[in-house]
Write an enzyme that holds these catalytic residues in place. Structure first.
Site, mmCIF file in Angstrom:
data_model
loop_
_atom_site.group_PDB
_atom_site.id
_atom_site.type_symbol
_atom_site.label_atom_id
_atom_site.label_comp_id
_atom_site.label_asym_id
_atom_site.label_seq_id
_atom_site.Cartn_x
_atom_site.Cartn_y
_atom_site.Cartn_z
ATOM 1 N N SER A 14 0.825 -1.214 0.000
ATOM 2 C CA SER A 14 0.000 0.000 0.000
ATOM 3 C C SER A 14 0.861 1.267 0.000
ATOM 4 C CB SER A 14 -0.900 0.021 1.237
ATOM 5 O OG SER A 14 -1.533 1.290 1.327
ATOM 6 N N ARG A 15 0.501 2.207 -0.855
ATOM 7 C CA ARG A 15 1.208 3.484 -0.887
ATOM 8 C C ARG A 15 0.559 4.519 0.016
ATOM 9 N NH1 ARG A 15 5.151 3.066 -4.449
ATOM 10 N NH2 ARG A 15 4.857 1.323 -5.859
ATOM 11 N N SER A 16 -0.530 4.142 0.680
ATOM 12 C CA SER A 16 -1.241 5.118 1.515
ATOM 13 C C SER A 16 -0.366 5.735 2.609
ATOM 14 C CB SER A 16 -2.488 4.478 2.123
ATOM 15 O OG SER A 16 -3.410 4.183 1.097
ATOM 16 N N LYS A 72 -13.520 -4.195 2.854
ATOM 17 C CA LYS A 72 -14.367 -3.027 2.580
ATOM 18 C C LYS A 72 -15.849 -3.286 2.794
ATOM 19 C CE LYS A 72 -11.496 -0.498 -0.690
ATOM 20 N NZ LYS A 72 -11.435 0.216 -1.970
ATOM 21 N N GLY A 134 -17.152 -3.167 -15.798
ATOM 22 C CA GLY A 134 -17.044 -3.912 -14.548
ATOM 23 C C GLY A 134 -18.245 -3.641 -13.665
ATOM 24 N N GLY A 136 -18.095 -5.175 -10.221
ATOM 25 C CA GLY A 136 -17.684 -5.713 -8.929
ATOM 26 C C GLY A 136 -17.571 -4.592 -7.907
ATOM 27 N N GLY A 137 -16.790 -4.845 -6.862
ATOM 28 C CA GLY A 137 -16.655 -3.874 -5.783
ATOM 29 C C GLY A 137 -16.065 -2.550 -6.255
ATOM 30 N N ALA A 138 -15.089 -2.607 -7.138
ATOM 31 C CA ALA A 138 -14.445 -1.372 -7.596
ATOM 32 C C ALA A 138 -15.431 -0.490 -8.359
ATOM 33 C CB ALA A 138 -13.241 -1.709 -8.473
ATOM 34 N N GLY A 249 -4.726 4.733 -12.491
ATOM 35 C CA GLY A 249 -5.484 5.001 -11.274
ATOM 36 C C GLY A 249 -4.690 5.635 -10.146
#
Ligand code: ATR
Length: 283
Positions: A14-16, A72, A134, A136-138, A249
């Site tokens: 993760s880059r967060s 999530k 798509g 799905g969740g995204a 993204g």
């Protein structure tokens, strides 16, 4: 010290933490730390409790966290209040632990994508035709905010059409409120061309060909993959080869972080600057 973290499994890439550390530096006087926590599968609530408990033992205060795959969908169950956009997305990526003991749940993914498209890429969505690939969740995380941003025609296309139909059904009231048309189609039957095409599938990651025909791209239109790095490369090359402007993204990632930061700290960080820095670091 106010503590934050990203919780997920896996979470090591993760880059967060890097993004939030830069936000904190650039916003000044932020007594905060942002880490990453690997949460065992099936132990999300325990992970939250451990984060808060360990912070208290150190004499610090846990103020919030970001949530990533695969947690999530369960985070809302821990919250006393959940934002409209998170309810619509049926997913939460941000929790804020309030001083009164309450937990606020939100989803900043969709507004992050919208802000990246409108502010960073300079493409207003008002009145535009938009294809979301798509279901799905995204995809669910971004459809509501894309409609709120004023797109006048939105098509959701998915390999499993029933999932696109269900996502469209769930967002019908939002589309109606904005006077937008909202349709579900099978991938190879999408009618017309679009100003903006958003890839919310994992097709590039799987190394598969882009699942829609190139005629959906308008010359000079914008094509955004919600992933970045190698996972977005296939889609971006395809979009460029067919005359569209390709975008990954990374901007969405930084902008969703900026929105979370503001929810926690009440300050808007300079996201465009941090996006430029992170992009340079990745080169
Ligand atoms: P995420 O949270 O990343 O959206 P997900 O909920 O598993 O993950 O959804 C993955 C999405 O990518 C789905 O829309 C999926 O299509 P299906 O609903 O038909 O499974 C899509 N997807 C994954 N691999 C794909 C591929 N090779 N071609 C087309 N669509 C693909």
């Amino acid at each position: 010290m106010d503590l934050y973290c990203v919780m997920g499994n896996p979470v090591e890439h993760s880059r967060s933490p890097r993004i939030h550390a830069r936000f904190a530096e650039l916003c000044g006087r932020q007594q905060m730390e942002y880490g990453r926590r690997l949460i065992p599968l099936g132990a999300f609530a325990e992970g939250i409790a451990a984060f808060r408990g360990e912070a208290a033992e150190r004499g610090d205060v846990a103020r919030g966290c970001n949530i990533t795959v695969p947690f999530k969908f369960e985070a809302a169950a821990l919250a006393q209040h959940t934002s409209e956009r998170a309810l619509l997305a049926q997913a939460v990526n941000t929790l804020r632990f309030d001083a009164d003991g309450g937990i606020h749940a939100d989803n900043t993914d969709g507004i992050g994508l919208v802000n990246d498209i409108v502010r960073n890429a300079g493409v207003p969505l008002e009145g535009k035709a938009l294809l979301l690939i798509g279901a799905g969740g995204a995809a669910a995380g971004v459809l509501g905010p894309l409609l709120d941003a004023g797109a006048s025609r939105v098509v959701v296309a998915n390999r499993t059409v029933d999932k696109a139909v269900e996502l469209v059904r769930r967002h019908a009231a939002v589309a109606l409120r904005h006077g937008a048309s909202l349709e579900a189609w099978a991938l190879d039957e999408v009618p017309g061309a679009f100003d903006v095409v958003v890839n919310a599938t994992a097709s590039s990651l799987a190394g598969d060909a882009v699942p829609v025909k190139a005629s959906v791209l308008r010359e000079g239109g914008l094509a955004v993959d919600m992933m970045y790095g190698p996972a977005a490369a296939g889609f971006m090359a395809w979009a460029q080869a067919h005359g569209a402007v390709a975008r990954d993204g990374l901007g969405m990632l930084v902008e969703q972080a900026a929105e979370s930061f503001e929810i926690w700290r009440g300050v808007r960080p300079p996201s465009a600057q941090v996006l430029a820095e992170i992009r340079a670091e990745l080169k």
